[in-house]
Scaffold this active site. Structure first.
Site, PDB file in Angstrom:
ATOM      1  N   GLY A 203       0.842  -1.197   0.000  1.00 58.13           N
ATOM      2  CA  GLY A 203       0.000   0.000   0.000  1.00 58.13           C
ATOM      3  C   GLY A 203       0.872   1.240   0.000  1.00 58.13           C
ATOM      4  O   GLY A 203       2.093   1.183   0.124  1.00 58.13           O
TER       5      GLY A 203
ATOM      6  N   GLY B 220       0.639   5.857   0.752  1.00 57.27           N
ATOM      7  CA  GLY B 220      -0.130   7.014   1.207  1.00 57.27           C
ATOM      8  C   GLY B 220       0.760   8.234   1.230  1.00 57.27           C
ATOM      9  O   GLY B 220       1.847   8.261   0.627  1.00 57.27           O
ATOM     10  N   GLY B 221       0.327   9.281   1.960  1.00 59.34           N
ATOM     11  CA  GLY B 221       1.058  10.530   1.985  1.00 59.34           C
ATOM     12  C   GLY B 221       2.404  10.431   2.682  1.00 59.34           C
ATOM     13  O   GLY B 221       3.278  11.263   2.464  1.00 59.34           O
TER      14      GLY B 221
ATOM     15  N   GLY C 299       4.433   7.626   2.528  1.00 63.83           N
ATOM     16  CA  GLY C 299       5.350   6.765   1.799  1.00 63.83           C
ATOM     17  C   GLY C 299       4.671   5.476   1.382  1.00 63.83           C
ATOM     18  O   GLY C 299       3.445   5.407   1.258  1.00 63.83           O
TER      19      GLY C 299
ATOM     20  N   THR D 105       4.447   0.997   1.680  1.00 60.23           N
ATOM     21  CA  THR D 105       4.632  -0.164   2.537  1.00 60.23           C
ATOM     22  C   THR D 105       4.863  -1.387   1.659  1.00 60.23           C
ATOM     23  O   THR D 105       4.127  -1.608   0.686  1.00 60.23           O
ATOM     24  CB  THR D 105       3.398  -0.389   3.434  1.00 60.23           C
TER      25      THR D 105
ATOM     26  N   LYS E 108       8.154  -0.174   5.990  1.00 65.19           N
ATOM     27  CA  LYS E 108       7.401   1.065   5.808  1.00 65.19           C
ATOM     28  C   LYS E 108       8.399   2.152   5.424  1.00 65.19           C
ATOM     29  O   LYS E 108       9.195   2.590   6.250  1.00 65.19           O
ATOM     30  CB  LYS E 108       6.653   1.444   7.084  1.00 65.19           C
TER      31      LYS E 108
ATOM     32  N   ASP F  63      -5.923   5.473  14.374  1.00 68.37           N
ATOM     33  CA  ASP F  63      -6.507   5.048  13.101  1.00 68.37           C
ATOM     34  C   ASP F  63      -7.123   3.653  13.200  1.00 68.37           C
ATOM     35  O   ASP F  63      -6.929   2.810  12.320  1.00 68.37           O
ATOM     36  CB  ASP F  63      -5.419   5.072  12.016  1.00 68.37           C
TER      37      ASP F  63
END
Length: 704
Positions: A51, A53-54, A56, A58, A74, A179
């Site tokens: 995956g 995101g903002g 970086g 994974t 990560k 989260d």
């Protein structure tokens, strides 16, 4: 083209869609993941991207130093511009990584290390953690929804009881997940336990940097969480607490129960959950219904403030959770009286629209009010009295609860005198069938035990264990008053006397002795959390406890497995650990080494009593060169541990020196313990050399 690898490490030809060995779908074949097969630092080979995101990306990877064991990388590559912003982000990332690696819980992926590599002239920063094989709650829910199914109440109650202790653990360390959602809870394939993944702290770094060094609005930049799962105060103001995690857990449970998304339950005008839309849609037991009501309260003050409160509510007959009541109504605000469900604080309503005042003829004041005015005045007085009574009642209830809690919580004074009086003791009087000598012997043992503050039931189980080890033919049986067993009873008393002498030598605190027989995994988890907050690992804690315990009980050395912990002797070891935690917290057994600006060396010295240990911690950086020398007697053991524990330089060693380059940044631990029979002096010298200055400290190996 490079070969492709599945999550199990099986190698496949390029462009394969499925693994030829296990049949797993190879997602990178469709995504065109160019990182697949890349080996970082000669150790971590990337399998595929999981995956992005903002903050970086994974990756699933293989640890080549652990026979291809799966792990997760990560990469920290926030979307920020400029050298200062990137440097600030890296500093925050390292700080967050330092917090995450201290999390030691079987239901949290272990954070292994902070990895720096250099590739094509650029530095890359990764956080390495364990890979958890299993399915997320989201994946399980999606599969069930396709069949018209969802999670049932039994399953979510089990999930809550298994995940709440994890939240209680991280919150005790001051860590907020930020989260929680079905995507971030994995049901582990190995044992079916829920595992909490993807802590929001790393994501929060990118948002924090954006708010500090970029032109983003602070309210927007620091916002983190999923809409519908994160509460209002987190989404709007970036405010997080234990109660915000509990709110997200409540939302997660509701989604699993209903199979619907939060947007279907939230009022778009007030952004709050609408009870009639979700609780009426599914049949729930009163316990779970009340708990969810409290978890999803819009105001954080009305929610439970700890995971342990929720856990107690789930296991008690009355599922009420103590809360901090809202402030009393303002004297100028009219209150409305409403009946709330059990355990839920009534939330103040918006003040009703006041009735327009009517002009009254001049004259007598009472007459001028008229019957409507009198009615309004009477209602106002009733409502004001009701509001005041509700507020005063809550204050009284809260004061009573606090008073009861104070009475139920042991204080230091409760343990100042550990002696058990004969009236409080459960041991029966020696049988009249015994000889006068035996009766006197047993009375002496009883008095010694009571003076130590040891309960009779635990004492019997402890002596029985040792007696059966010496006389295995008697295992499981109790000695009678028969004269033929007098010699066995004498042997039992001899063993009891020796054990009492050893406990006296161990010099346990009254608090530790008072809990003998009741120590369990919960205590051990709590001790680990407490020492972790001191930047000390459980390994160091156990080194100090072992030195004290095994000096008195040398025959038990090496017996620290789960079977040992469940035995009476294991209870004494755990009592020793409890006292060692206090010694570390009081700094009696712990000293922080600080290298001031320009300092290269530090020297510590002191004296250790027999069985005593001392731990030292120093915050050092990767690539520094460290020289350590210990001068002390031969009867001492020396250990040096890295921050993550992945590198053990020395452990219970007779060696006295170490020299080498440090593999990671963080708090290094140095432990000196004495197994001498007399006091010994020690002197510990540590010298640290910094590496050459560079813009970005990295592994200089270049990857293709």
């Amino acid at each position: 083209m490079k070969p492709l690898h599945c999550s199990h490490g099986h190698e496949n030809p390029p462009n394969s869609r499925f693994c030829l060995h296990c049949g797993e779908k190879l997602e990178q074949a469709e995504n065109g993941n160019r990182e697949s097969g890349l080996a970082l630092a000669g150790r971590y080979r990337i399998v595929r991207e999981l995956g992005h995101g903002g903050f970086g990306r994974t990756y699933l990877a293989q640890d080549l130093n652990r026979f291809g064991e799966a792990c997760v990388l990560k990469e920290f590559a926030p979307q920020v511009q400029g050298t200062f912003a990137l440097q600030k982000a890296s500093e925050l990332f390292e700080r967050e990584a330092g917090v995450l690696y201290q999390l030691k819980h079987p239901q949290i992926p272990q954070f292994r290390e902070l990895l720096r590599v250099k590739q094509n002239g650029e530095g890359r920063l990764f956080l390495v953690q364990d890979y958890i094989a299993g399915q997320t709650c989201r994946a399980i829910l999606e599969a069930r929804r396709n069949q018209g199914l969802r999670f049932n109440e039994t399953e979510v109650l089990k999930l809550l009881r298994q995940i709440l202790p994890v939240l209680d653990y991280i919150h005790s360390l001051g860590v907020i997940h930020r989260d929680i959602s079905p995507e971030n809870i994995i049901i582990r394939q190995q044992d079916g336990l829920p595992v909490l993944i993807d802590f929001g702290g790393v994501k929060q770094i990118a948002a924090t940097v954006a708010s500090q060094v970029m032109a983003s609005s602070p309210a927007t930049a620091t916002r983190l969480g999923k809409v519908g799962y994160a509460p209002h105060e987190q989404m709007q103001g970036g405010i997080v607490s234990a109660s915000s995690d509990l709110y997200a857990l409540g939302a997660t449970v509701l989604v699993l129960l209903t199979g619907k998304e939060p947007s279907e339950f939230i009022d778009p005008q007030t952004l709050t959950w609408v009870r009639s839309r979700h609780f009426s849609a599914i049949p729930l037991s009163p316990t779970l219904s009340h708990v969810l009501e409290q978890l999803l309260q819009p105001h954080p003050r009305n929610r439970p403030q700890s995971a342990n409160q929720v856990l107690q509510a789930l296991t008690s007959q009355s599922p009420q959770i103590a809360y901090s009541p809202p402030p009393p109504p303002s004297p100028q605000t009219q209150a409305t009286v409403a009946v709330a469900p059990a355990g839920i604080a009534p939330t103040p309503s918006s003040p009703p629209t006041p009735v327009a005042q009517r002009s009254a003829p001049s004259g007598n004041n009472n007459a001028a009010l008229g019957w409507i005015g009198k009615l309004i005045l009477a209602l106002g007085l009733i409502l004001a009295a009701g509001g005041f009574g509700w507020w005063a009642g809550n204050l009284w209830i809260e004061s009573q609860l606090r008073s009861q809690q104070r009475e139920a919580t042991p204080t230091q004074e409760d343990f100042e005198n550990p002696v058990i009086s004969p009236e409080e003791d459960d041991e029966p009087e020696p049988s009249s069938d015994f000889s006068q000598e035996e009766q006197q012997r047993k009375q002496t043992l009883r008095q010694r035990r009571m003076n130590l503050g040891i309960e009779y039931d635990f004492y019997v189980s402890l002596v029985d264990q040792a007696f059966w080890n010496e006389y295995p033919a008697q295992r499981g049986s109790s000695l009678s008053t028969d004269p033929d067993e007098a010699r066995l009873r004498e042997a039992w008393d001899r063993i009891a006397a020796n054990l009492l002498t050893q406990i006296e030598q161990l010099d346990l605190s009254p608090q530790a002795k008072a809990q003998l027989g009741s120590y369990d995994q919960t205590d051990r988890d709590r001790w680990k959390a407490r020492v972790n907050r001191l930047r000390v690992s459980s390994r160091t804690l156990y080194d100090i406890a072992d030195a004290k315990f095994f000096r008195v009980f040398p025959k038990q050395e090496g017996e620290t497995g789960s079977e040992f912990l469940d035995q009476p002797m294991g209870q004494i070891w755990q009592a020793t650990v409890a006292d060692s935690v206090k010694a570390l917290q009081s700094r009696e057994a712990l000293e922080r080494i600080v290298f001031e600006s320009g300092d290269r060396s530090q020297q510590m010295s002191g004296t250790l009593q027999p069985g005593e240990g001392k731990a030292f911690t120093a915050q050092l950086s990767a690539d520094q060169v460290m020289d350590v020398d210990l001068s002390t007697a031969a009867n001492a053991l020396f250990s040096i541990y890295s921050p993550t524990g992945n590198t053990i330089f020395l452990e219970d060693s007779r060696d006295r020196s170490f020299s080498g380059e440090l593999p990671e940044s963080g708090f290094y631990e140095f432990v000196v313990v004495s197994d001498a029979d007399e006091p010994i002096d020690y002197q510990l010298d540590i010298t640290v050399e910094n590496p050459p200055e560079s813009a970005f400290s990295v592994d200089e190996s270049t990857e293709d």
